[in-house]
Every structure is written in C-alpha cells, then in structure tokens.
Design a protein around this motif. Structure first.
Motif, PDB file in Angstrom:
ATOM      1  N   UNK A   1      -5.426   5.908  12.414  1.00  0.00           N
ATOM      2  CA  UNK A   1      -5.319   4.725  11.565  1.00  0.00           C
ATOM      3  C   UNK A   1      -3.969   4.044  11.815  1.00  0.00           C
ATOM      4  N   UNK A   2      -3.968   2.707  11.906  1.00  0.00           N
ATOM      5  CA  UNK A   2      -2.705   1.994  12.167  1.00  0.00           C
ATOM      6  C   UNK A   2      -1.782   2.030  10.959  1.00  0.00           C
ATOM      7  N   UNK A   9       7.023  -1.837   1.793  1.00  0.00           N
ATOM      8  CA  UNK A   9       7.320  -1.488   3.178  1.00  0.00           C
ATOM      9  C   UNK A   9       6.116  -0.922   3.911  1.00  0.00           C
ATOM     10  N   UNK A  10       6.321  -0.570   5.171  1.00  0.00           N
ATOM     11  CA  UNK A  10       5.248  -0.041   6.008  1.00  0.00           C
ATOM     12  C   UNK A  10       5.051   1.449   5.753  1.00  0.00           C
ATOM     13  N   UNK A  11       3.802   1.904   5.867  1.00  0.00           N
ATOM     14  CA  UNK A  11       3.463   3.320   5.691  1.00  0.00           C
ATOM     15  C   UNK A  11       2.943   3.845   7.018  1.00  0.00           C
ATOM     16  N   UNK A  12       3.623   4.844   7.573  1.00  0.00           N
ATOM     17  CA  UNK A  12       3.251   5.394   8.877  1.00  0.00           C
ATOM     18  C   UNK A  12       2.843   6.857   8.815  1.00  0.00           C
ATOM     19  N   UNK A  16       0.945  10.023   3.589  1.00  0.00           N
ATOM     20  CA  UNK A  16       1.211   8.845   2.765  1.00  0.00           C
ATOM     21  C   UNK A  16       0.077   7.824   2.889  1.00  0.00           C
ATOM     22  N   UNK A  17      -0.478   7.692   4.087  1.00  0.00           N
ATOM     23  CA  UNK A  17      -1.612   6.778   4.281  1.00  0.00           C
ATOM     24  C   UNK A  17      -2.814   7.247   3.462  1.00  0.00           C
ATOM     25  N   UNK A 125     -10.862  -8.188   9.040  1.00  0.00           N
ATOM     26  CA  UNK A 125      -9.520  -8.667   8.708  1.00  0.00           C
ATOM     27  C   UNK A 125      -8.440  -7.809   9.336  1.00  0.00           C
ATOM     28  N   UNK A 126      -7.312  -7.731   8.654  1.00  0.00           N
ATOM     29  CA  UNK A 126      -6.169  -6.983   9.165  1.00  0.00           C
ATOM     30  C   UNK A 126      -6.342  -5.486   8.910  1.00  0.00           C
ATOM     31  N   UNK A 127      -6.135  -4.681   9.926  1.00  0.00           N
ATOM     32  CA  UNK A 127      -6.263  -3.235   9.787  1.00  0.00           C
ATOM     33  C   UNK A 127      -5.083  -2.617   9.039  1.00  0.00           C
ATOM     34  N   UNK A 128      -4.085  -3.395   8.759  1.00  0.00           N
ATOM     35  CA  UNK A 128      -2.913  -2.876   8.037  1.00  0.00           C
ATOM     36  C   UNK A 128      -3.052  -3.091   6.523  1.00  0.00           C
TER      37      UNK A 128
END
Length: 242
Positions: A1-2, A9-12, A16-17, A125-128
């Motif tokens: 998963x991206x 903020x971003x989750x990597x 957490x995802x 849509x957006x995968x994020x």
C-alpha cells in the motif's frame, strides 16, 4: 500500500497504515439512536399473514454447495479453505448439517463465523486518501455456506409472498442490471412515442451498506412476518462482529 496522507502528515509505517484504515472504516458506520426505533406495522395485516420462523436444512443441499465452491476462494480467520472441504464433501456435509441445525434450533450465529480479516481495496481517485478504499471482509467459508442457506430461504419467502417491488432488479433471482436497463429504455421510448417529456433521477448513497441501521432493519424484517428462530438468527448474525 502506498503512503497515506493525513492532515498531520504522511503515514508510511505498515502498522500505522493499518490503524489509520481501521479508524476510517469504523468512522463511516452509522451510530444508531436506539431511543427512537419506530414501530413498524405488519406488511400484511390479517390473521392469514405469512410467517417465516424456521427453516429446514438438508445434507444433500449442503453437499451441493460444498462441491460448487471455488477451490481458489480465500479462507477466513479459521484457515479452513474450500479445497479442504471438497476433499470429502459428503462427510463434511454430515458435520456441517449438525452445526447448521444446532444454530437454527438455538437461533444463534457462531462467533467464530462473525470474525473477519478485513482488507482495504482501492476504488478510485488518489491512492494516498483513505476515503478511496473500501473494506472487504473475508469470513470463514463454512459460515458463508450457512449464510447462503439463510439468504436463499429468506429470498424464497419474500418472493413467494410477492413482497419484492416489481421494479426491484438488484439482488433478485432471474433479474439483472441488463433487464433494468431494458426497462428504462422501453419507458423512454414509450414517452418519446407519446411526444412527452421524461425525467430521470439517479441516487447514489455513499457507503450505503456500512450505514444500514441494524435495529431499524430488524424492525422492518419483522414487519414482513419473519420471526422466531429465524429472526433471532438474523439478529445474532448482525451483532458482536469483529
């Protein structure tokens, strides 16, 4: 998963995802107000109104369902796969019939069959963006076989007693989206022949399945004459899922 994007903020990280997806899927479910459940009158208000309070289960029918399983179907949390059940469908059906019948007699759906491995599947849509994923629940195959039996009995009861609206094409045997499209085209052609205007309204409920209020659903189901052990089974099926 991206990488998933959030306001903070971003989750990597994978954990957490998973937690982020879990919190999102929980947030879209309806929190039902149990203090305002309406009283729903019987659809057929007469002493002869039809009732469905129990069902019969046959070993032959279960065996046929087991043989018809997709051998590549993913197993649920119990790890029992379709290929294992199909090694000896007749023997397996004997045991499943005992379990299914006990469930019917007690009006209870086993908790193990209400557990699911939830997988987020991307829609568009957006995968994020977590809003663009929908949860797919992988439950146990034995539980799905039992669900199929319950659904078949319920649909047969509703169809036999003409409880379906004649214009409902979804989720009905011998009906399809193609038939609905043909009906719409026929209606438009009819209006054009009469030189009259046609108006069409399209409604799309966001996450409609996730937002079904269960207690109101049960009240509606009861109004169709579905009661007793069968109603208890449906209520058990809808409760304490994980």
């Amino acid at each position: 998963m991206p990488t998933l994007k959030t306001p903070t903020g971003d989750v990597t990280d994978s954990t957490d995802k998973a937690n982020l997806m879990n919190n999102f899927f929980k947030s879209v479910f309806t929190s039902e107000d149990l203090t305002t459940i309406p009283e729903v009158d019987f659809v057929v208000d007469s002493p002869e109104r039809p009732f469905l309070d129990n069902i019969s289960i046959s070993i032959t029918g279960i065996s046929s369902l087991v043989r018809g399983l997709n051998a590549h179907k993913s197993a649920g949390p119990d790890g029992i796969c379709a290929r294992l059940l199909q090694l000896s469908p007749d023997k397996v059906s004997l045991y499943l019939e005992l379990i299914f019948q006990k469930c019917v007699n007690e009006g209870s759906f086993p908790d193990d069959w209400k557990r699911a491995n939830v997988t987020p599947v991307f829609k568009k849509g957006s995968k994020s963006d977590t809003n663009n994923y929908r949860p797919i629940s992988l439950t146990g195959i034995c539980g799905k076989l039992f669900e199929h039996i319950l659904t078949s009995n319920l649909a047969s009861f509703l169809d036999t007693n003409n409880f379906f609206n004649p214009d409902q094409f979804g989720f009905r045997k011998n009906y399809s989206c193609e038939m609905q499209l043909a009906r719409v085209c026929q209606d438009i052609a009819f209006m054009l022949d009469k030189n009259r205007e046609s108006y069409m309204v399209f409604l799309d409920f966001a996450k409609a399945f996730d937002k079904v209020p269960h207690q109101r659903l049960l009240a509606k189901v009861r109004s169709y004459g579905i009661d007793g052990k069968f109603l208890k089974l449906i209520e058990s099926f809808l409760s304490n899922r994980s």
